[in-house]
Design a protein around this motif. Structure first.
Motif, PDB file in Angstrom:
ATOM      1  N   MET A  49       0.382   3.758  13.516  1.00 29.71           N
ATOM      2  CA  MET A  49      -0.206   4.582  14.676  1.00 29.71           C
ATOM      3  C   MET A  49      -1.372   5.347  14.537  1.00 29.71           C
ATOM      4  SD  MET A  49       3.045   5.812  16.953  1.00 29.71           S
ATOM      5  CE  MET A  49       4.140   4.645  17.502  1.00 29.71           C
ATOM      6  N   ASP A  50      -1.684   5.633  13.297  1.00 26.27           N
ATOM      7  CA  ASP A  50      -2.479   6.476  12.893  1.00 26.27           C
ATOM      8  C   ASP A  50      -3.356   6.252  11.594  1.00 26.27           C
ATOM      9  OD1 ASP A  50      -4.617   8.907  12.450  1.00 26.27           O
ATOM     10  OD2 ASP A  50      -3.056  10.109  11.791  1.00 26.27           O
ATOM     11  N   PRO A  51      -3.770   4.999  11.563  1.00 27.80           N
ATOM     12  CA  PRO A  51      -4.492   4.293  10.579  1.00 27.80           C
ATOM     13  C   PRO A  51      -5.455   5.070   9.777  1.00 27.80           C
ATOM     14  CG  PRO A  51      -5.138   3.295  12.376  1.00 27.80           C
ATOM     15  CD  PRO A  51      -4.192   4.140  13.011  1.00 27.80           C
ATOM     16  N   ASP A  52      -6.053   5.863  10.377  1.00 24.19           N
ATOM     17  CA  ASP A  52      -7.206   6.794   9.813  1.00 24.19           C
ATOM     18  C   ASP A  52      -6.902   7.923   8.780  1.00 24.19           C
ATOM     19  OD1 ASP A  52      -9.066   5.750  11.309  1.00 24.19           O
ATOM     20  OD2 ASP A  52      -9.331   7.365  12.841  1.00 24.19           O
ATOM     21  N   ASN A  53      -5.441   8.190   8.957  1.00 25.49           N
ATOM     22  CA  ASN A  53      -4.734   9.119   8.031  1.00 25.49           C
ATOM     23  C   ASN A  53      -3.485   8.416   7.134  1.00 25.49           C
ATOM     24  OD1 ASN A  53      -6.041  11.733   8.773  1.00 25.49           O
ATOM     25  ND2 ASN A  53      -4.896  11.519  10.609  1.00 25.49           N
ATOM     26  N   ALA A  54      -3.673   7.084   7.112  1.00 25.68           N
ATOM     27  CA  ALA A  54      -2.816   6.460   6.318  1.00 25.68           C
ATOM     28  C   ALA A  54      -2.721   6.924   4.708  1.00 25.68           C
ATOM     29  CB  ALA A  54      -3.066   4.898   6.360  1.00 25.68           C
ATOM     30  N   ALA A  55      -3.979   7.035   4.137  1.00 21.38           N
ATOM     31  CA  ALA A  55      -3.606   7.510   2.587  1.00 21.38           C
ATOM     32  C   ALA A  55      -3.237   8.838   2.654  1.00 21.38           C
ATOM     33  CB  ALA A  55      -5.087   7.468   2.133  1.00 21.38           C
ATOM     34  N   GLU A  56      -3.311   9.739   3.537  1.00 16.42           N
ATOM     35  CA  GLU A  56      -2.595  11.073   3.448  1.00 16.42           C
ATOM     36  C   GLU A  56      -1.211  11.010   3.402  1.00 16.42           C
ATOM     37  OE1 GLU A  56      -2.593  15.121   3.090  1.00 16.42           O
ATOM     38  OE2 GLU A  56      -4.414  13.631   2.523  1.00 16.42           O
ATOM     39  N   TYR A  57      -0.643  10.085   4.647  1.00 25.11           N
ATOM     40  CA  TYR A  57       0.643   9.947   4.690  1.00 25.11           C
ATOM     41  C   TYR A  57       1.407   9.286   3.254  1.00 25.11           C
ATOM     42  CZ  TYR A  57      -0.308  10.514   9.742  1.00 25.11           C
ATOM     43  OH  TYR A  57      -0.357  11.127  10.830  1.00 25.11           O
ATOM     44  N   ALA A  58       0.772   8.375   2.824  1.00 27.39           N
ATOM     45  CA  ALA A  58       1.135   7.774   1.271  1.00 27.39           C
ATOM     46  C   ALA A  58       1.263   8.798   0.445  1.00 27.39           C
ATOM     47  CB  ALA A  58       0.237   6.582   0.940  1.00 27.39           C
ATOM     48  N   ARG A  59       0.297   9.741   0.473  1.00 32.21           N
ATOM     49  CA  ARG A  59       0.086  10.616  -0.872  1.00 32.21           C
ATOM     50  C   ARG A  59       1.149  11.609  -0.497  1.00 32.21           C
ATOM     51  NH1 ARG A  59      -5.601   9.929  -0.305  1.00 32.21           N
ATOM     52  NH2 ARG A  59      -5.694  11.739   1.116  1.00 32.21           N
ATOM     53  N   ASN A  60       1.622  11.995   0.818  1.00 32.43           N
ATOM     54  CA  ASN A  60       2.632  12.886   1.049  1.00 32.43           C
ATOM     55  C   ASN A  60       4.140  12.436   1.033  1.00 32.43           C
ATOM     56  OD1 ASN A  60       0.833  14.727   1.877  1.00 32.43           O
ATOM     57  ND2 ASN A  60       0.811  14.513   4.109  1.00 32.43           N
ATOM     58  N   ALA A  61       4.141  11.162   1.088  1.00 32.75           N
ATOM     59  CA  ALA A  61       5.568  10.421   0.712  1.00 32.75           C
ATOM     60  C   ALA A  61       5.642  10.318  -0.935  1.00 32.75           C
ATOM     61  CB  ALA A  61       5.484   9.045   1.273  1.00 32.75           C
ATOM     62  N   ALA A  62       4.721   9.973  -1.459  1.00 33.61           N
ATOM     63  CA  ALA A  62       4.665   9.845  -2.817  1.00 33.61           C
ATOM     64  C   ALA A  62       5.112  11.563  -3.657  1.00 33.61           C
ATOM     65  CB  ALA A  62       3.306   9.349  -3.490  1.00 33.61           C
TER      66      ALA A  62
END
Length: 355
Positions: A215-228
């Motif tokens: 839903m928010d591809p612009d912030n995909a990298a941030e979500y991935a970093r937070n999940a990691a």
């Protein structure tokens, strides 16, 4: 003004620029979602930590948040049967994910009877990952590499044939049950307290990051970093809990109701029985008698109760030390730190009761 901001975001980025509105059923899962969202947004909590998720009447503010949600994460009807209707009626246009039904979730069956036999095998959608509990660390020998799975979020779609097609899985939320022939039957045999296994929390963080990124591809990298980062914190949490419960393994204890199987199973500290079949049912005299005999034969010295229950009923078990555990975080501050505090507190309470 809000409309102008939205229009600008769409024109500038060519996509919906707002962070999704997210509603979550219980505080422990809310904590995982909050950790993945990080500074980008704050999920809404439907069931306050001190309330029972098995039966709850939403306040207007909670119903309004559900109505405005783009994403809903919940543990399914096995935990909160009352919530299924409001999700369909209030959040019908949202993507709703039943985390218990996800294939990544390790599930255990409900234990029957007042007394439990030792659990000698795993159950679940993906139980092969945990065939040998002693090998648990092998799955995560170098957890810093977890981020590699998310370094290029566009490649993460390999795990989901084509992530652009993800919406097809949710075009008709009622069709979600096709993956689970009869979800009602599934809920009857599966223990819904799966958040108490930190490996499930780790898996859900990745799922949550994926859904937010759709839903928010612009912030995909941030979500991935937070999940990691959350996944790395699970390593530290697991080590902390292992150190706390290690010295008391093998000492028998009983629980008020069977809500902790996932925690027990993950950390090899299995209870010998539960005084009540559910948190809403008073135990029968026969059940109490059976459990009292088990306690006497095994020399169980600890009984765990919960903040919302009257511990006096445990007096029927004989001479046992009482410890209080909280599977929902009723006394903890809601937010990204709640999940780790919850499991650490459970381990400490059990250790103090069994020392």
């Amino acid at each position: 003004m809000r409309n102008l901001v939205v229009i600008f975001g769409v024109c500038a980025n060519g996509a919906w620029a707002e962070v999704p509105r997210v509603s979550v059923d219980i505080a422990p899962v809310h904590s995982i979602v909050a950790a993945v969202m990080g500074e980008l947004g704050q999920p809404d909590l439907i069931v306050p930590p001190g309330a029972s998720p098995h039966g709850y009447s939403m306040r207007p503010s909670e119903a309004r948040a559900l109505d405005q949600a783009d994403l809903v994460f919940w543990m399914g009807s096995g935990l909160s049967p009352w919530l299924e209707g409001p999700i369909e009626s209030l959040a019908g246009d949202a993507t709703a994910l039943d985390l218990l039904a996800r294939p990544e979730t390790q599930v255990l069956e409900v234990r029957d009877g007042a007394t439990f036999e030792a659990d000698e095998h795993d159950h679940g959608h993906g139980g092969d990952d945990h065939d040998d509990h002693d090998d648990h660390g092998d799955d995560h020998d170098d957890h810093d590499d977890h981020g590699d799975d998310h370094d290029d979020h566009d490649d993460h779609g390999d795990d989901h044939d084509d992530h652009d097609d993800h919406g097809d899985d949710h075009d008709d939320h009622d069709d979600h049950s096709d993956d689970h022939d009869d979800h009602d039957d599934h809920a009857e045999v599966v223990d819904p307290h799966a958040w108490l296994d930190p490996e499930n929390a780790r898996a859900w963080a990745a799922v949550i990051a994926d859904e937010l990124s759709v839903m928010d591809p612009d912030n995909a990298a941030e979500y991935a970093r937070n999940a990691a980062a959350f996944s790395n914190s699970i390593n530290e949490l697991t080590d902390e809990v292992e150190a706390i419960v290690g010295p008391i393994r093998g000492r028998p204890f009983v629980v008020f109701h069977d809500a902790y199987h996932y925690f027990e199973h993950r950390f090899d500290v299995e209870a010998v029985g539960a005084i009540s079949a559910t948190d809403a049912a008073a135990p029968s005299a026969a059940r109490v008698s059976e459990l009292r005999d088990k306690v006497a034969s095994l020399g169980a010295v600890c009984a765990l109760t919960e903040p919302q229950f009257n511990p006096a009923i445990l007096d029927a078990l004989g001479e046992v030390k009482l410890g209080e555990v909280d599977p929902l975080g009723a006394t903890l501050e809601v937010g990204p730190n709640l999940y780790g505090q919850l499991l650490a507190n459970m381990a400490t309470s059990l250790s103090n009761c069994l020392k």
